[in-house]
Write an enzyme that holds these catalytic residues in place. Structure first.
Site, PDB file in Angstrom:
ATOM      1  N   PHE A 199       0.857  -1.191   0.000  1.00 50.19           N
ATOM      2  CA  PHE A 199       0.000   0.000   0.000  1.00 50.19           C
ATOM      3  C   PHE A 199       0.889   1.236   0.000  1.00 50.19           C
ATOM      4  CE2 PHE A 199      -2.508   3.474   1.616  1.00 50.19           C
ATOM      5  CZ  PHE A 199      -3.675   3.343   0.875  1.00 50.19           C
TER       6      PHE A 199
ATOM      7  N   ASP B 271       9.072   2.576   1.889  1.00 58.15           N
ATOM      8  CA  ASP B 271       7.900   3.317   2.341  1.00 58.15           C
ATOM      9  C   ASP B 271       7.761   3.067   3.843  1.00 58.15           C
ATOM     10  OD1 ASP B 271       5.381   4.171   3.070  1.00 58.15           O
ATOM     11  OD2 ASP B 271       4.413   3.504   1.214  1.00 58.15           O
TER      12      ASP B 271
ATOM     13  N   LYS C 246       2.605   9.154   8.539  1.00 61.84           N
ATOM     14  CA  LYS C 246       1.606   8.910   9.596  1.00 61.84           C
ATOM     15  C   LYS C 246       2.029   9.385  10.991  1.00 61.84           C
ATOM     16  CE  LYS C 246      -1.425   5.401   7.670  1.00 61.84           C
ATOM     17  NZ  LYS C 246      -1.004   4.891   6.356  1.00 61.84           N
TER      18      LYS C 246
HETATM   19  C1  PLP Z   1      -1.146   5.216   4.961  1.00 57.04           C
HETATM   20  C2  PLP Z   1      -0.054   4.832   4.044  1.00 57.04           C
HETATM   21  C3  PLP Z   1       0.229   5.576   2.892  1.00 57.04           C
HETATM   22  C4  PLP Z   1      -0.634   6.733   2.450  1.00 57.04           C
HETATM   23  O1  PLP Z   1      -0.579   7.780   3.344  1.00 57.04           O
HETATM   24  P1  PLP Z   1      -1.658   8.994   3.210  1.00 57.04           P
HETATM   25  O2  PLP Z   1      -1.189   9.959   4.248  1.00 57.04           O
HETATM   26  O3  PLP Z   1      -2.994   8.393   3.485  1.00 57.04           O
HETATM   27  O4  PLP Z   1      -1.555   9.510   1.831  1.00 57.04           O
HETATM   28  C5  PLP Z   1       1.317   5.203   2.133  1.00 57.04           C
HETATM   29  N1  PLP Z   1       2.081   4.165   2.470  1.00 57.04           N
HETATM   30  C6  PLP Z   1       1.844   3.417   3.571  1.00 57.04           C
HETATM   31  C7  PLP Z   1       2.754   2.282   3.906  1.00 57.04           C
HETATM   32  C8  PLP Z   1       0.751   3.710   4.388  1.00 57.04           C
HETATM   33  O5  PLP Z   1       0.499   2.963   5.458  1.00 57.04           O
END
Ligand code: PLP
Length: 421
Positions: A151, A242, A271
């Site tokens: 994700f 990420d 986050k």
């Molecule tokens: C939540 C998340 C995103 C997206 O972040 P947003 O602030 O919602 O755009 C991207 N990568 C990972 C691993 C995430 O958990």
């Protein structure tokens, strides 16, 4: 470490009108929402508009690292809004420089770029990787490899990077230049790098999560990540992590990659970075001058407000030794969840995670879903969030206490007892 008692439980009914029907008439239906509205919080607890108390093991989806209404955040938000909150990147922003310095002093990075969310941070990394592919590796059509079940966000490029068709359906044509491989599969990545070297096409970057969050709380394998690093060192392919969900202390170490014994070339954070205020960042090691002035930007990115608050959150993590709490309480939570799993062997298949990002997987061959467990726990006063259809995710604030973990475990047990009766 607990700050309960700082905000009193509300005794009077809310004065904020909450009605799902009128809400849905004015807000787009992009979310499936639970039928409650939360209006107050303190530490690891929140209260809804009816005055019902919940133990919050969602923490704004792994963002509110210091919980709710933490005095440090209250002070930082107040101080910064009184002083200066936004001026744009036409000028130097000292708070941005201070936050970048803190991140660089506490990671492998040499430079930071600030934006407002995880998707935006990954967008920046994708753009940087493409420019790196064109200008450094001299590839006409640079390809970015990502993992199935990953994700990376909801913008068009990051939803394309996300290796889950359910998020992409109806949004085609997607962004070209992405290719997916199985996570933690060394042979798959070796094959993709070799096979995708054809004519004008070649792999320029590999984008992966150190632990897949939304995809079901799946930690990365050390051997796999070591091999990723080797492949990238041998070929010049950029290694991008990420860290949006697992980074900033959630895993018990500041960065997820510290569990894997390798360092990325680029990594992203969002986050937990601001403790719940909207901020994103992309960090680069070595490859810091790929972007030239004017090539990438964000109006709000790295403004005095978010950077001042995020810096206070970062300094508090360190000063109060919160990572140790994450390790200890994470261990305690996993032990407790494993004991529960043993009590319900026909229902729970596995408990896994790092620090305070943990998943409890429900057996594949039974109809019970993660959403049903989450709903049952919510009725009993515990907020949880699914990570995919079969995994219940536990991401409490990093300041959670042993007593709060015990309460959550008791509630999960009670919810499962009801669901399986
Ligand atoms: C939540 C998340 C995103 C997206 O972040 P947003 O602030 O919602 O755009 C991207 N990568 C990972 C691993 C995430 O958990």
């Amino acid at each position: 470490m607990s700050i309960q008692g700082l905000v009193e439980q509300p005794t009077i009914p809310s004065d904020i009108p909450y009605n799902a029907d009128s809400f849905n008439k004015v807000v787009m239906s992009t979310y499936g929402r639970f039928p409650i509205a939360l209006e107050r919080g303190a530490g690891c607890r929140v209260w809804d508009t009816q005055g019902k108390e919940y133990l919050d093991f969602v923490a704004g989806i792994a963002t509110c690292t210091l919980g709710h209404a933490h005095p440090v955040m209250v002070e930082a938000v107040t101080r910064q809004i009184q002083k200066l909150h936004h001026v744009s990147n036409l000028y130097y922003v000292p708070e941005q420089g201070q936050l970048a310095k803190w991140i660089i002093d506490h990671s492998c990075a040499d430079r930071a770029f600030f934006c407002n969310s995880g998707a935006e941070a990954n967008e920046a990394a994708i753009k940087l990787a493409r420019k790196y592919g064109h200008t450094v590796l001299e590839i006409a059509n640079p390809i970015i490899l990502t993992a199935h079940a990953s994700f990376h966000g909801r913008t068009l490029a990051t939803v394309t990077a996300t290796g889950q068709p359910k998020y992409q359906k109806h949004f085609d044509p997607l962004v070209p230049g992405f290719h997916y491989v199985n996570y933690n599969d060394i042979r798959a990545i070796e094959a993709a790098v070799t096979e995708l070297d054809e004519g004008n096409y070649r792999v320029a970057a590999i984008l992966v999560e150190p632990l897949q969050g939304e995809g079901g709380v799946r930690p990365g394998d050390v051997a796999y990540f070591k091999r990723l690093r080797e492949i990238c060192d041998e070929t010049g392919i950029l290694l991008i992590f990420d860290e949006v969900q697992v980074g900033m202390g959630r895993s018990g170490k500041l960065w997820g990659y510290e569990h894997l014994g390798v360092e990325p070339d680029i990594f992203t954070s969002a986050k937990g970075l601001g403790g719940g205020i909207p901020i994103g960042a992309m960090m680069s090691k070595k490859f810091c001058d790929i972007f030239q002035p004017g090539e990438h930007a964000s109006t709000f990115g790295g403004n005095p407000f978010v950077c001042g608050v995020a810096l206070s959150v970062c300094e508090t993590l360190e000063k109060e030794n919160i990572l140790q709490n994450v390790q200890e309480q994470g261990e305690h939570l996993r032990e407790g969840l494993r004991a529960i799993a043993l009590k319900y062997p026909q229902y729970i298949s596995e408990v896994r995670g790092w620090g305070l990002i943990n998943g409890m997987e429900i057996k594949a061959d039974i109809p019970l879903t993660a959403a049903e467990v989450v709903k049952a726990a919510m009725d009993e006063g515990l907020l949880l969030v699914p990570a995919g259809p079969k995994v219940v995710r536990f991401v409490p604030p990093l300041i959670v206490t042993e007593a709060e973990i015990n309460q959550a475990l008791k509630t999960v047990d009670k919810a499962l007892a009801k669901l399986t009766a």
